[in-house]
Design a protein around this motif. Structure first.
Motif, PDB file in Angstrom:
ATOM      1  N   SER A  64      41.929  42.501  42.987  1.00  0.00           N
ATOM      2  CA  SER A  64      42.793  43.227  43.918  1.00  0.00           C
ATOM      3  C   SER A  64      44.152  42.539  44.073  1.00  0.00           C
ATOM      4  O   SER A  64      45.190  43.201  44.100  1.00  0.00           O
ATOM      5  N   ASN A 110      47.675  44.192  43.001  1.00  0.00           N
ATOM      6  CA  ASN A 110      48.750  44.333  43.987  1.00  0.00           C
ATOM      7  C   ASN A 110      50.053  43.700  43.517  1.00  0.00           C
ATOM      8  O   ASN A 110      51.133  44.127  43.914  1.00  0.00           O
ATOM      9  N   ILE A 155      36.435  47.552  37.774  1.00  0.00           N
ATOM     10  CA  ILE A 155      37.536  46.615  38.024  1.00  0.00           C
ATOM     11  C   ILE A 155      38.223  46.271  36.709  1.00  0.00           C
ATOM     12  O   ILE A 155      39.457  46.272  36.622  1.00  0.00           O
ATOM     13  N   SER A 159      40.460  49.071  35.727  1.00  0.00           N
ATOM     14  CA  SER A 159      41.713  49.095  36.492  1.00  0.00           C
ATOM     15  C   SER A 159      42.698  48.056  35.969  1.00  0.00           C
ATOM     16  O   SER A 159      43.887  48.325  35.822  1.00  0.00           O
TER      17      SER A 159
END
Length: 140
Positions: A12, A16, A83, A86
């Motif tokens: 994450s 970001n 994940i 992504s």
């Protein structure tokens, strides 16, 4: 090893950081158009160098995270493939930007060699983990 026990939170953080940089990079490449980075104004050259440096590190991190799965283990935690997808999407988007600029500028608009080497590192790790897994699945 980089994020073995905190896979989701580490991914994450990377995502970001990656998304805004990818957008910045795309905008900078649009400003450059078909010209080489060396022919751009000094301010734009500095901005491109800064973003390329940051994005290079993030691509290395993505390659390390995706490649961090044990190649001998078929067990992945729940959601880890999502994940990885992504993270991989961002690396593939960057690859597409680099390729598009190179092709539309007839080779004049090259990205930093560091970015290209980082992408190769990512692809090498992706292939090592996921192509090996595919071979294992096909064997059954």
């Amino acid at each position: 090893v980089l994020c073995r026990f905190q896979y989701g939170p580490v991914a994450s953080i990377i995502l970001n950081k990656f998304d805004p940089l990818l957008n910045q990079y795309q905008e900078l490449m649009a400003h450059l158009g078909n010209a080489s980075t060396e022919n751009a104004p000094a301010d734009l050259q500095r901005r491109v160098a800064l973003v390329e440096g940051q994005i290079t590190w993030l691509v290395y991190l993505v390659g390390t995270v995706v490649g961090g799965h044990s190649w001998s283990s078929t067990h992945m935690g729940e959601g880890e493939e999502t994940i990885d997808a992504s993270l991989s999407r961002r690396a593939l988007q960057l690859s597409q930007i680099v390729d598009y600029r190179l092709n539309t500028s007839n080779g004049v608009g090259r990205s930093s060699s560091r970015v290209e080497i980082a992408l190769l590192y990512y692809f090498q790790n992706f292939r090592r983990v996921y192509m090996f897994m595919w071979d294992q699945v096909r064997a059954f």
